[in-house]
Scaffold this motif. Sequence first.
Motif, PDB file in Angstrom:
ATOM      1  N   ILE A  59      99.818  22.223 -26.626  1.00  0.00           N
ATOM      2  CA  ILE A  59      99.231  21.234 -25.700  1.00  0.00           C
ATOM      3  C   ILE A  59      97.728  21.406 -25.641  1.00  0.00           C
ATOM      4  CG2 ILE A  59      99.181  20.459 -23.283  1.00  0.00           C
ATOM      5  CD1 ILE A  59     101.842  19.850 -24.590  1.00  0.00           C
ATOM      6  N   SER A  60      97.286  22.652 -25.500  1.00  0.00           N
ATOM      7  CA  SER A  60      95.848  22.920 -25.397  1.00  0.00           C
ATOM      8  C   SER A  60      95.576  24.277 -26.052  1.00  0.00           C
ATOM      9  CB  SER A  60      95.438  22.943 -23.925  1.00  0.00           C
ATOM     10  OG  SER A  60      94.196  23.598 -23.765  1.00  0.00           O
ATOM     11  N   LEU A  61      94.476  24.299 -26.822  1.00  0.00           N
ATOM     12  CA  LEU A  61      94.130  25.534 -27.532  1.00  0.00           C
ATOM     13  C   LEU A  61      93.326  26.474 -26.639  1.00  0.00           C
ATOM     14  CD1 LEU A  61      94.529  26.738 -30.300  1.00  0.00           C
ATOM     15  CD2 LEU A  61      92.470  25.535 -31.084  1.00  0.00           C
ATOM     16  N   ASP A  62      92.482  25.883 -25.803  1.00  0.00           N
ATOM     17  CA  ASP A  62      91.590  26.707 -24.982  1.00  0.00           C
ATOM     18  C   ASP A  62      91.354  26.026 -23.631  1.00  0.00           C
ATOM     19  OD1 ASP A  62      89.921  28.749 -24.349  1.00  0.00           O
ATOM     20  OD2 ASP A  62      88.150  27.869 -25.299  1.00  0.00           O
ATOM     21  N   PRO A  63      92.079  26.473 -22.607  1.00  0.00           N
ATOM     22  CA  PRO A  63      93.007  27.599 -22.535  1.00  0.00           C
ATOM     23  C   PRO A  63      94.279  27.311 -23.333  1.00  0.00           C
ATOM     24  CG  PRO A  63      93.158  26.314 -20.524  1.00  0.00           C
ATOM     25  CD  PRO A  63      92.048  25.717 -21.329  1.00  0.00           C
ATOM     26  N   LEU A  64      94.948  28.378 -23.755  1.00  0.00           N
ATOM     27  CA  LEU A  64      96.169  28.195 -24.541  1.00  0.00           C
ATOM     28  C   LEU A  64      97.315  27.759 -23.629  1.00  0.00           C
ATOM     29  CD1 LEU A  64      97.443  28.361 -27.334  1.00  0.00           C
ATOM     30  CD2 LEU A  64      98.202  30.669 -26.752  1.00  0.00           C
ATOM     31  N   LEU A  65      97.837  26.575 -23.922  1.00  0.00           N
ATOM     32  CA  LEU A  65      98.980  26.039 -23.166  1.00  0.00           C
ATOM     33  C   LEU A  65      99.963  25.444 -24.165  1.00  0.00           C
ATOM     34  CD1 LEU A  65     100.426  25.090 -20.542  1.00  0.00           C
ATOM     35  CD2 LEU A  65      98.904  23.120 -20.518  1.00  0.00           C
ATOM     36  N   LEU A  66     101.203  25.923 -24.115  1.00  0.00           N
ATOM     37  CA  LEU A  66     102.237  25.467 -25.040  1.00  0.00           C
ATOM     38  C   LEU A  66     103.406  24.881 -24.262  1.00  0.00           C
ATOM     39  CD1 LEU A  66     102.329  28.658 -27.290  1.00  0.00           C
ATOM     40  CD2 LEU A  66     101.478  26.428 -28.009  1.00  0.00           C
ATOM     41  N   TYR A  67     104.047  23.882 -24.864  1.00  0.00           N
ATOM     42  CA  TYR A  67     105.282  23.353 -24.299  1.00  0.00           C
ATOM     43  C   TYR A  67     106.435  23.828 -25.173  1.00  0.00           C
ATOM     44  CZ  TYR A  67     108.444  20.344 -21.847  1.00  0.00           C
ATOM     45  OH  TYR A  67     109.480  19.895 -21.059  1.00  0.00           O
ATOM     46  N   ILE A  68     107.431  24.474 -24.564  1.00  0.00           N
ATOM     47  CA  ILE A  68     108.543  25.047 -25.333  1.00  0.00           C
ATOM     48  C   ILE A  68     109.810  24.244 -25.028  1.00  0.00           C
ATOM     49  CG2 ILE A  68     109.739  27.156 -25.988  1.00  0.00           C
ATOM     50  CD1 ILE A  68     107.613  28.749 -24.490  1.00  0.00           C
ATOM     51  N   THR A  69     110.344  23.630 -26.053  1.00  0.00           N
ATOM     52  CA  THR A  69     111.572  22.842 -25.889  1.00  0.00           C
ATOM     53  C   THR A  69     112.787  23.732 -26.160  1.00  0.00           C
ATOM     54  OG1 THR A  69     110.376  20.880 -26.592  1.00  0.00           O
ATOM     55  CG2 THR A  69     112.776  20.775 -26.673  1.00  0.00           C
ATOM     56  N   SER A  70     113.766  23.672 -25.253  1.00  0.00           N
ATOM     57  CA  SER A  70     115.003  24.479 -25.343  1.00  0.00           C
ATOM     58  C   SER A  70     114.713  25.976 -25.321  1.00  0.00           C
ATOM     59  CB  SER A  70     115.798  24.145 -26.613  1.00  0.00           C
ATOM     60  OG  SER A  70     116.179  22.803 -26.606  1.00  0.00           O
ATOM     61  N   PHE A  71     113.797  26.362 -24.481  1.00  0.00           N
ATOM     62  CA  PHE A  71     113.553  27.807 -24.323  1.00  0.00           C
ATOM     63  C   PHE A  71     114.806  28.485 -23.768  1.00  0.00           C
ATOM     64  CE2 PHE A  71     111.691  31.459 -21.930  1.00  0.00           C
ATOM     65  CZ  PHE A  71     111.171  32.132 -23.027  1.00  0.00           C
ATOM     66  N   LEU A  72     115.523  27.790 -22.877  1.00  0.00           N
ATOM     67  CA  LEU A  72     116.775  28.323 -22.310  1.00  0.00           C
ATOM     68  C   LEU A  72     117.954  27.478 -22.767  1.00  0.00           C
ATOM     69  CD1 LEU A  72     115.633  28.770 -18.584  1.00  0.00           C
ATOM     70  CD2 LEU A  72     115.660  30.523 -20.378  1.00  0.00           C
ATOM     71  N   SER A  73     119.063  28.123 -23.058  1.00  0.00           N
ATOM     72  CA  SER A  73     120.284  27.396 -23.418  1.00  0.00           C
ATOM     73  C   SER A  73     121.062  27.062 -22.139  1.00  0.00           C
ATOM     74  CB  SER A  73     121.151  28.263 -24.335  1.00  0.00           C
ATOM     75  OG  SER A  73     121.724  29.308 -23.569  1.00  0.00           O
ATOM     76  N   PRO A  74     121.990  26.091 -22.196  1.00  0.00           N
ATOM     77  CA  PRO A  74     122.789  25.774 -21.008  1.00  0.00           C
ATOM     78  C   PRO A  74     123.548  26.984 -20.450  1.00  0.00           C
ATOM     79  CG  PRO A  74     123.008  24.035 -22.637  1.00  0.00           C
ATOM     80  CD  PRO A  74     122.222  25.138 -23.293  1.00  0.00           C
ATOM     81  N   ASP A 132     122.459  35.203 -27.338  1.00  0.00           N
ATOM     82  CA  ASP A 132     122.262  34.782 -28.731  1.00  0.00           C
ATOM     83  C   ASP A 132     120.842  35.174 -29.146  1.00  0.00           C
ATOM     84  OD1 ASP A 132     121.868  33.596 -31.137  1.00  0.00           O
ATOM     85  OD2 ASP A 132     122.126  31.531 -30.440  1.00  0.00           O
ATOM     86  N   PRO A 133     120.714  36.264 -29.912  1.00  0.00           N
ATOM     87  CA  PRO A 133     119.363  36.729 -30.267  1.00  0.00           C
ATOM     88  C   PRO A 133     118.661  35.758 -31.204  1.00  0.00           C
ATOM     89  CG  PRO A 133     121.041  38.056 -31.379  1.00  0.00           C
ATOM     90  CD  PRO A 133     121.772  37.099 -30.503  1.00  0.00           C
ATOM     91  N   ASN A 134     119.426  34.820 -31.806  1.00  0.00           N
ATOM     92  CA  ASN A 134     118.813  33.836 -32.723  1.00  0.00           C
ATOM     93  C   ASN A 134     118.638  32.472 -32.080  1.00  0.00           C
ATOM     94  OD1 ASN A 134     118.804  35.725 -34.879  1.00  0.00           O
ATOM     95  ND2 ASN A 134     121.017  35.396 -35.067  1.00  0.00           N
ATOM     96  N   HIS A 135     118.702  32.421 -30.752  1.00  0.00           N
ATOM     97  CA  HIS A 135     118.539  31.141 -30.056  1.00  0.00           C
ATOM     98  C   HIS A 135     117.260  30.434 -30.535  1.00  0.00           C
ATOM     99  CE1 HIS A 135     118.351  28.192 -26.853  1.00  0.00           C
ATOM    100  NE2 HIS A 135     117.092  28.541 -26.686  1.00  0.00           N
ATOM    101  N   ALA A 136     117.390  29.148 -30.870  1.00  0.00           N
ATOM    102  CA  ALA A 136     116.252  28.411 -31.449  1.00  0.00           C
ATOM    103  C   ALA A 136     115.554  27.550 -30.399  1.00  0.00           C
ATOM    104  CB  ALA A 136     116.747  27.534 -32.583  1.00  0.00           C
TER     105      ALA A 136
END
Length: 337
Positions: free
Chosen positions: A101-116, A91-95
Motif C-alpha cells: 500500500i505504501s513504501l514509506d511508511p511501510l504499509l501492507l495489506y495481507i489477504t487471507s492472513f487468517l484461515s476460517p 497449517d504451517p504452509n497456510h498461504a
Amino acid sequence: MAGSFHRPRIPVWAAVLGILALSAPWAFNYLATYTKPSLSWYSMIFAATPFRISSSSSSSSSAQTGGIFRSYPSDSSGGSEEKATAPFVCDPNHAYTTTLISLDPLLLYITSFLSPSEITALLASGASDFAPSYVVKNGRRIGTPDRTSQSAGLSRDDPAVRCVLARAQAFLGTALFDEARDDIGPPQLVRYEPGQHYNVHHDWYETSQPPARGEVDEWRGRGWNRIASFFAILEDGCEGGETWFPRVEPPPGLLTAHGNDVNHEKKGEEDSRATTPPIWRIHEDGGLAFRPVAGNALFWVNLHTNGTGDRRTLHAGLPVDDGLKTAMNIWPRKYYK
Ligand SMILES: O=C(O)CCC(=O)C(=O)O
Ligand SMILES: [Fe+2]
C-alpha cells in the motif's frame, strides 16, 4: 365412610422447594434478558447452576464476553458441532497474499492472513476474557474515551495463537525481528460494538518501555518499543469500523490495484464485484481507510531505523455504526541497547 376423599398432606418445606425449582430457570432467563451483567457474580452463579438457558440463536455457538453472552456465527469451513470442537491443527504452509500500500511508511495489506478455522479458534480462545480496552500512559493502564472497545488478552499457550504468532514472526524476517533478542509480544483481541471506536493514535511509545519486573535476560532486560503492528480482522459483520491512516498518501493507481476487490473471492460470490465496495478508499479528510474484511490484515512498521516513532503511522478505528467488528492485534517488540 366409603368414598370419602383424603387430601394428601404436602409439608410446607416441600411446597416451597417445589416452587423454587420450577421458577429457577425463569428467573435466570429474566436476569439474562433484562440485565447486562458485567458482574462476575452472575457468571459464577450461572456456571454453578445445573440449568442451561438456551440462546435464542440456534445456528451459532455462544461465548461469554465480559459477562454478556454473545453469539458467533459457526465456522463456514466446519459447520457441524463435531468439527467446531475438534482440536485445532496448525497449517504451517497456510498461504496469504500481500499488496504493497505504501513504501514509506511501510504499509501492507495481507489477504487471507487468517484461515476460517484459525478465526474460530482465536475467538474461542479469547471469548471469556473481554474487558474494557485500555491504553498505556506513563507505564500505567488507563481507560479513556479515546478507546471504547473491549479487549481480551490471548494466551500464547493456545495452539491457534502460537500458530498465528509463528506466521507473524516469519513475516517480519530477520530485517525486523532478531530471534535471539526480540519478542513477538502478547497478542490481544479487540471488539467493537455500535458506537465504539479508537481515536487517532500511534501504536509505538514515545519512550521505550521498561522490561518486565525481575527480567534478567541480557536483551529482554532492556527497553523495548513496538517495531511494527499486525491488525487482523476476525469478524466483519458491521457497518463502519474502517481503519483510517490520515497521513498515508495513496500512490498512483492504488485504488484500482490488485487486492482492492478480493472480498468476492473469499465469500465465493460470483457477482459481488459489482456490489461490494472496495476494501480501501481515499478518506474524505485525507489518507486511506480500510474496510474490515475477516481473515485479512494490515501490517505496518512503526519505528524509524534509529528506533524513534514514525508519526505518519497515525491511525484510528473509526466508529462501528452497526453490528460487530472483532480483530487481533500483534505488536512485535524490539529491544534496544
Ligand atoms: O480498530 C481499528 O481499526 C484499529 C485498532 C487499533 O489501531 C489498535 O487496536 O491499536
Ligand atoms: Fe493502533
